[in-house]
Write a protein that holds these residues in place. Sequence first.
Motif, short mmCIF file in Angstrom:
data_model
loop_
_atom_site.label_atom_id
_atom_site.label_comp_id
_atom_site.label_asym_id
_atom_site.label_seq_id
_atom_site.Cartn_x
_atom_site.Cartn_y
_atom_site.Cartn_z
N VAL A 141 0.83 -1.20 0.00
CA VAL A 141 0.00 0.00 0.00
C VAL A 141 0.87 1.26 0.00
O VAL A 141 1.88 1.32 0.69
CB VAL A 141 -0.96 0.03 1.22
CG1 VAL A 141 -2.07 -0.96 1.03
CG2 VAL A 141 -0.22 -0.24 2.51
N GLN A 142 0.49 2.23 -0.81
CA GLN A 142 1.26 3.45 -0.94
C GLN A 142 0.55 4.59 -0.22
O GLN A 142 -0.59 4.89 -0.53
CB GLN A 142 1.42 3.81 -2.41
CG GLN A 142 2.65 3.24 -3.08
CD GLN A 142 3.94 3.78 -2.50
OE1 GLN A 142 3.94 4.86 -1.92
NE2 GLN A 142 5.02 3.04 -2.65
N PRO A 143 1.21 5.24 0.73
CA PRO A 143 0.59 6.41 1.35
C PRO A 143 0.64 7.60 0.40
O PRO A 143 1.48 7.62 -0.50
CB PRO A 143 1.47 6.66 2.57
CG PRO A 143 2.78 6.09 2.19
CD PRO A 143 2.54 4.97 1.24
N PRO A 144 -0.27 8.57 0.57
CA PRO A 144 -0.21 9.76 -0.27
C PRO A 144 1.09 10.53 -0.02
O PRO A 144 1.68 10.42 1.06
CB PRO A 144 -1.42 10.58 0.18
CG PRO A 144 -1.76 10.06 1.51
CD PRO A 144 -1.34 8.64 1.56
N GLU A 184 8.88 9.32 0.96
CA GLU A 184 10.28 9.62 0.66
C GLU A 184 11.24 8.67 1.35
O GLU A 184 12.45 8.76 1.16
CB GLU A 184 10.61 11.05 1.13
CG GLU A 184 10.01 12.12 0.26
CD GLU A 184 10.32 13.51 0.80
OE1 GLU A 184 11.19 13.64 1.70
OE2 GLU A 184 9.69 14.47 0.33
N TYR A 225 5.61 0.98 8.87
CA TYR A 225 4.38 0.19 8.76
C TYR A 225 4.20 -0.67 10.01
O TYR A 225 3.09 -0.84 10.50
CB TYR A 225 4.43 -0.70 7.50
CG TYR A 225 4.10 0.04 6.22
CD1 TYR A 225 4.48 1.36 6.03
CD2 TYR A 225 3.41 -0.59 5.19
CE1 TYR A 225 4.18 2.04 4.87
CE2 TYR A 225 3.11 0.09 4.01
CZ TYR A 225 3.50 1.40 3.86
OH TYR A 225 3.20 2.07 2.71
N PRO A 254 7.82 12.81 4.97
CA PRO A 254 6.75 12.07 4.28
C PRO A 254 7.13 10.59 4.13
O PRO A 254 8.28 10.28 3.82
CB PRO A 254 6.69 12.74 2.90
CG PRO A 254 7.36 14.05 3.06
CD PRO A 254 8.38 13.88 4.14
N GLU A 268 1.88 11.01 11.15
CA GLU A 268 0.47 10.89 10.77
C GLU A 268 0.14 9.44 10.45
O GLU A 268 -0.92 8.92 10.82
CB GLU A 268 0.16 11.76 9.55
CG GLU A 268 0.04 13.23 9.86
CD GLU A 268 -0.28 14.06 8.63
OE1 GLU A 268 -1.05 15.00 8.76
OE2 GLU A 268 0.24 13.76 7.53
N PHE A 269 1.06 8.77 9.74
CA PHE A 269 0.80 7.39 9.34
C PHE A 269 0.73 6.48 10.56
O PHE A 269 -0.20 5.68 10.69
CB PHE A 269 1.89 6.90 8.38
CG PHE A 269 1.62 5.52 7.87
CD1 PHE A 269 0.76 5.33 6.82
CD2 PHE A 269 2.21 4.43 8.47
CE1 PHE A 269 0.48 4.05 6.36
CE2 PHE A 269 1.93 3.14 8.02
CZ PHE A 269 1.06 2.96 6.97
N ARG A 307 1.96 13.42 0.73
CA ARG A 307 2.15 14.40 1.79
C ARG A 307 2.10 13.80 3.19
O ARG A 307 2.37 14.48 4.17
CB ARG A 307 1.08 15.48 1.70
CG ARG A 307 1.10 16.29 0.43
CD ARG A 307 0.06 17.36 0.53
NE ARG A 307 0.01 18.18 -0.65
CZ ARG A 307 -0.87 18.02 -1.62
NH1 ARG A 307 -1.74 17.05 -1.56
NH2 ARG A 307 -0.88 18.82 -2.66
N MET A 308 1.69 12.53 3.33
CA MET A 308 1.48 11.99 4.68
C MET A 308 2.82 11.79 5.40
O MET A 308 3.71 11.13 4.89
CB MET A 308 0.71 10.67 4.59
CG MET A 308 0.30 10.14 5.94
SD MET A 308 -0.70 8.65 5.78
CE MET A 308 -2.32 9.35 5.65
N GLU A 349 2.97 1.41 12.89
CA GLU A 349 1.53 1.68 12.77
C GLU A 349 0.74 0.52 13.39
O GLU A 349 -0.22 0.74 14.14
CB GLU A 349 1.16 1.88 11.30
CG GLU A 349 -0.24 2.38 11.05
CD GLU A 349 -1.24 1.26 10.89
OE1 GLU A 349 -2.44 1.52 11.07
OE2 GLU A 349 -0.84 0.11 10.62
N ARG A 359 8.70 13.58 11.05
CA ARG A 359 8.05 14.63 10.26
C ARG A 359 8.28 14.49 8.76
O ARG A 359 7.84 15.32 7.98
CB ARG A 359 8.55 16.00 10.73
CG ARG A 359 8.16 16.29 12.18
CD ARG A 359 8.88 17.51 12.71
NE ARG A 359 8.43 18.71 12.02
CZ ARG A 359 7.38 19.43 12.42
NH1 ARG A 359 6.72 19.07 13.47
NH2 ARG A 359 7.02 20.50 11.78
N LEU A 400 -2.47 6.67 12.37
CA LEU A 400 -3.63 5.95 11.83
C LEU A 400 -3.92 4.69 12.64
O LEU A 400 -5.05 4.23 12.71
CB LEU A 400 -3.39 5.57 10.37
CG LEU A 400 -3.48 6.67 9.33
CD1 LEU A 400 -3.21 6.12 7.94
CD2 LEU A 400 -4.86 7.31 9.36
#
Lengths: 243, 327
Positions: A91-94, A144, A154, A141, A101-102, A96-97, A157, A139, A105
């Motif tokens: 799965v690819q996060p957007p 990157e 991951y 993304p 933030e990830f 900017r996330m 999370e 902080r 989730l």
Amino acid sequence: MILEASRLQFGYAGVQNAFAAEFDFGLEAGEVVALMGENGCGKSTLLKVFAGLLPPLAGKVEICGKDVYDRKDGWNLLELSRKVSLVRMGVQPPDRMTVREFVGLGRTPYSGILDGRSAEDERIIDDAMALLDVTRFARRPVAELSDGERTRVYLAEAVAQQVDVMLLDEPNAFLDIPRSHALFRTLRELAASRKMGVVVSTHSIEYAEKYADRIMVVNGGLVRVAPAGSARAEGLLDWACIG
Amino acid sequence: MRRTAVCFGIVLLGVLVFFAWTLVSGPVDVSLRDLALAVFSPDEAEPFHTKILWELRFPRAVAAVLAGIALSVSGLCLQTVFRNPLCGPYVLGISSGASLGVAVALLAGFGFGALGVLGAASVGAILVTQIILVLASRFRNSSVLLVAGLLVGYFVNALVNVLVSGADAESLQVYVSWGLGSFGRLTLGAVPGFAIAVLVGLALVVCSMRYLNAIHMGDDFARGLGVRVGLSRICVLLGSSVLAGAATAYCGPVAFIGIAVPHLAFMLFRTTNHRVLLPGASLCGALLALVAGLSPVSVPLNAVLSIIGVPVILYVLLRGNRNGRGL
């Protein structure tokens, strides 16, 4: 027994096309089981069935004594998400996330209708990031990061989700040798310290034998499980043409 | 955290300033003092000023704020649900669906501002959203979805043109001037209807906050986090349709805000968390709409929005890209 599959058959197109004959399987708290088999043998499908995302063709899967797919008599979706987490690397996060933030989730199953985060949630997120050593790039993304860093994010999370059963779909597919060793060591520590049951699918026999308690193989229409130390002797790994 | 608060403060201040500016600007000079009198002690104020304030300028300012909020939230939700930065109510043909509803309602004899027009526009928007949703479930590829949305938009617009071509000259003129988009057409009596429609749309969207934040990573991922994906998607799309429909019913088809403002909000607030993005995008949308609404009545709103907005957005995108963050 933290996860229990009984007379389970899994697949997509009816019982006659199931990936394997029915089987029983029990996962203990604190145990790491490696799930192995050729490409297309149904490892990912089996993990989805364990996670309650896909209905079993026959039999049932229970986590902590309640069915994972029956929403009426078993866990409802929200309760289930506090019990089991399926970690997939694809799965690819957007773009900017950020990492924080990830990882945050992972607290979604505990947030209210407005998806807020309490001070307790923030502490758990910080702990999860510290445990997987990703605090340094909190902080940045996620998109990157290198593959090794992303794998740890991951995992963090899923740790923040505070589940009893963690399922991982080929987490070391993109990792080099030292990072794969580090990953499996982390999984062992997580299982032991958090009393979690872990099922991890992988193609690496070396890591499976070294780090898993038991090895589960889907091959030739059968699902077989053996202790990691004796799997080779019992012929579970013959399909891989060793020697 | 502090950065977010500062951004909110600045944009909110901007909204307040331009709201006041909208109230004092117009062909007739009414000073701030006269306005204050008209608001706080209507007995002492010039009746003429009171009338101008309440019947012309206040509805216009409210229309700009509500339409800005509605379109930017709708655009943000569509971009999130379809995971595509080019989505927006106009691009996907949802605004066209609302226009069709409006055209039908006008031909059926409803006046502007009537609840019938609002209802028809919402139904039109929801219908197109349904079509888009079916298409989206067939095609995983989101560029196909965009092409399909554009095609549906063309088709529905053609239907509208055929419909109004049969109308008498007067309703045709009304329809054409509505089609240019304007905040000046909202009447004081229609303000509550517009506001309630926007609140309903916002409520539907806000109730699905967990979905909006988790769906970035796909359906299975969101389900694994305990989100009821199917139900929430319906809620969000219904809310987005009602928002786009309401804005279109009262202000005409306004193209630019829905697609551009979400990007502005992303860049300002640097987050993917909809708890920040939804209010952020709402304020940015209201601000942009207020600024554009200050232009002379004779200039079409869509032209002003694009002329002000496109350079701003391009600048923001280019600047963002320098830091390695693109679309």
